[in-house]
Design a protein around this motif. Structure first.
Motif, PDB file in Angstrom:
ATOM      1  N   THR A   1       0.839  -1.201   0.000  1.00 50.66           N
ATOM      2  CA  THR A   1       0.000   0.000   0.000  1.00 50.66           C
ATOM      3  C   THR A   1       0.873   1.250   0.000  1.00 50.66           C
ATOM      4  O   THR A   1       0.627   2.204  -0.750  1.00 50.66           O
ATOM      5  N   GLY A   2       1.910   1.262   0.838  1.00 53.03           N
ATOM      6  CA  GLY A   2       2.837   2.387   0.855  1.00 53.03           C
ATOM      7  C   GLY A   2       3.523   2.569  -0.487  1.00 53.03           C
ATOM      8  O   GLY A   2       3.708   3.703  -0.961  1.00 53.03           O
ATOM      9  N   SER A   3       3.864   1.456  -1.132  1.00 55.50           N
ATOM     10  CA  SER A   3       4.517   1.519  -2.445  1.00 55.50           C
ATOM     11  C   SER A   3       3.585   2.098  -3.498  1.00 55.50           C
ATOM     12  O   SER A   3       4.009   2.892  -4.351  1.00 55.50           O
ATOM     13  N   ILE A   4       2.313   1.719  -3.453  1.00 60.52           N
ATOM     14  CA  ILE A   4       1.334   2.245  -4.413  1.00 60.52           C
ATOM     15  C   ILE A   4       1.103   3.739  -4.170  1.00 60.52           C
ATOM     16  O   ILE A   4       1.000   4.530  -5.114  1.00 60.52           O
ATOM     17  N   VAL A   5       1.033   4.128  -2.911  1.00 60.31           N
ATOM     18  CA  VAL A   5       0.900   5.560  -2.584  1.00 60.31           C
ATOM     19  C   VAL A   5       2.104   6.335  -3.127  1.00 60.31           C
ATOM     20  O   VAL A   5       1.967   7.441  -3.652  1.00 60.31           O
ATOM     21  N   GLY A   6       3.302   5.730  -3.032  1.00 59.69           N
ATOM     22  CA  GLY A   6       4.520   6.379  -3.517  1.00 59.69           C
ATOM     23  C   GLY A   6       4.459   6.715  -4.999  1.00 59.69           C
ATOM     24  O   GLY A   6       4.791   7.836  -5.398  1.00 59.69           O
ATOM     25  N   VAL A   7       4.015   5.745  -5.811  1.00 60.09           N
ATOM     26  CA  VAL A   7       3.942   6.020  -7.252  1.00 60.09           C
ATOM     27  C   VAL A   7       2.832   7.020  -7.555  1.00 60.09           C
ATOM     28  O   VAL A   7       2.923   7.792  -8.523  1.00 60.09           O
ATOM     29  N   GLY A   8       1.791   7.030  -6.732  1.00 60.38           N
ATOM     30  CA  GLY A   8       0.733   8.025  -6.911  1.00 60.38           C
ATOM     31  C   GLY A   8       1.224   9.426  -6.597  1.00 60.38           C
ATOM     32  O   GLY A   8       0.921  10.381  -7.312  1.00 60.38           O
ATOM     33  N   LEU A   9       2.015   9.543  -5.517  1.00 56.05           N
ATOM     34  CA  LEU A   9       2.549  10.849  -5.125  1.00 56.05           C
ATOM     35  C   LEU A   9       3.473  11.429  -6.185  1.00 56.05           C
ATOM     36  O   LEU A   9       3.568  12.651  -6.336  1.00 56.05           O
ATOM     37  N   LEU A  10       4.171  10.552  -6.889  1.00 55.90           N
ATOM     38  CA  LEU A  10       5.117  11.030  -7.901  1.00 55.90           C
ATOM     39  C   LEU A  10       4.383  11.738  -9.040  1.00 55.90           C
ATOM     40  O   LEU A  10       4.940  12.639  -9.685  1.00 55.90           O
ATOM     41  N   LYS A  11       3.130  11.325  -9.283  1.00 56.04           N
ATOM     42  CA  LYS A  11       2.332  12.009 -10.303  1.00 56.04           C
ATOM     43  C   LYS A  11       1.876  13.372  -9.761  1.00 56.04           C
ATOM     44  O   LYS A  11       2.155  14.409 -10.332  1.00 56.04           O
TER      45      LYS A  11
END
Length: 337
Positions: free
Chosen positions: A287-297
């Motif tokens: 979940t943290g990893s998915i949030v990370g790629v979302g934040l990069l956008k």
């Protein structure tokens, strides 16, 4: 001596691993399904195969040893283990039914600790006397650290991949990312199997010591890891589609490039924590990893309302499981046995 109660505990432990498999299947297949790299059926077969392949590599059982030491030996009985497992299974099924990706790891730890605390009360001592706080505090710390580490690593991997592929044609890059997702999802499934199957191994091992079938320090019989890896692999093959939807699309919309970054970050984080014997949550990590790629956008790409509801489930898992286990132990101790 092998008793009926020991057999029941072992069966429930393996059942928990099976439930863990279909509850946590979403962790390793959500992004690969949402990006349509594999169909749901192909994805669960792929994930299950790598769940079971972990048996041949993760042979040190460090995570299993940590789980086994969360309650002090003098408070561990088959009734305690039975109560902890029943509570953990109940909470896992409850969260699965409502599509909430909670942590099977923390459910098991909370259940085991809660039942041990109830046992301590029946012995006339403090409830907290039963709990070995050193491993428990490490696990609690990683409720926060695991998703943060996963998020940071996913951002770094995303930046590296973006730099390497900056001159690639979008259509060509997309094809490569979809191929790479097969590798990243396999790596995540592999480390998921290695981390999560060990948790039940520790429970079965202490159950056999409690029943005096094994002595402290004895080598773990080989059938225990084989059974646990097989159960978690079969559970993964059963799916977990409610949680797939949450992980694959509700947190943030994920494409193949982001799937590679998130899965790779999750696999790296799980590999590091397994090396140090820390039983972290696969759910929290990915979940943290998915949030990370979302934040990069952009920050708004992450659906924070969904994320906050997941955080509440994470915070509640250990205390709720512990409370359920304590009540279950009281019922087992005073009513059944």
């Amino acid at each position: 001596m092998i008793t009926t109660l020991l057999v029941v505990v072992i069966v429930l432990a393996i059942a928990f691993d099976y439930i863990n498999g279909f509850h946590d299947a979403a962790n390793s297949i959500a992004t690969i399904v949402s990006t349509k790299v594999l169909s749901p059926f192909q994805a669960v077969l792929w994930a299950a195969a790598f769940n079971m392949a972990a048996y041949f590599v993760f042979t040190d059982h460090k995570v299993a040893n940590t789980i086994a030491k969360t309650v002090f030996e003098e408070f561990i009985t088959l009734e305690v283990i039975l109560s902890g497992l029943l509570a953990a299974i109940a909470w896992n099924l409850f969260t699965w039914w409502f599509g909430v990706p909670s942590s099977s790891s923390h459910t098991l730890i909370g259940g085991f600790a809660g039942a041990g605390m109830a046992k301590a009360l029946t012995m006339g001592t403090s409830a907290f006397a039963a709990v070995n706080f050193a491993p428990i505090l490490k696990v609690v710390a990683f409720i926060v650290l695991a998703p943060v580490i996963g998020m940071i690593i996913s951002v770094l991997i995303s930046i590296i991949i973006m730099h390497i592929s900056k001159n690639a044609r979008p259509s060509t890059a997309e094809k490569w990312f979809k191929r790479l997702q097969l590798i990243s999802s396999a790596a995540l499934s592999f480390t998921h199997g290695g981390n999560d199957a060990q948790k039940v191994m520790g429970i079965i091992y202490v159950a056999m010591i409690s029943a005096k079938v094994l002595s402290p320090g004895d080598v773990m019989p080989e059938w225990i890891p084989i059974s646990c890896y097989a159960a978690i692999g079969l559970g993964t093959m059963s799916g977990g589609w409610k949680i797939v939807k949450t992980m694959g699309s509700k947190i943030t919309k994920v494409n193949a490039f982001e799937g590679v970054a998130a899965e790779s970050a999750g696999a790296v984080t799980l590999g590091i924590t397994e090396h140090f014997g820390i039983p972290v949550s696969t759910t929290h990590t990915i979940t943290g990893s998915i949030v990370g790629v979302g934040l990069l956008k952009r920050v708004s790409a992450v659906r924070w309302g969904v994320t906050v509801s997941l955080l509440w489930a994470w915070v509640l898992t250990i205390p709720v499981s512990a409370t359920l286990a304590g009540l279950t132990y009281a019922f087992v101790h005073y009513v059944i046995l």
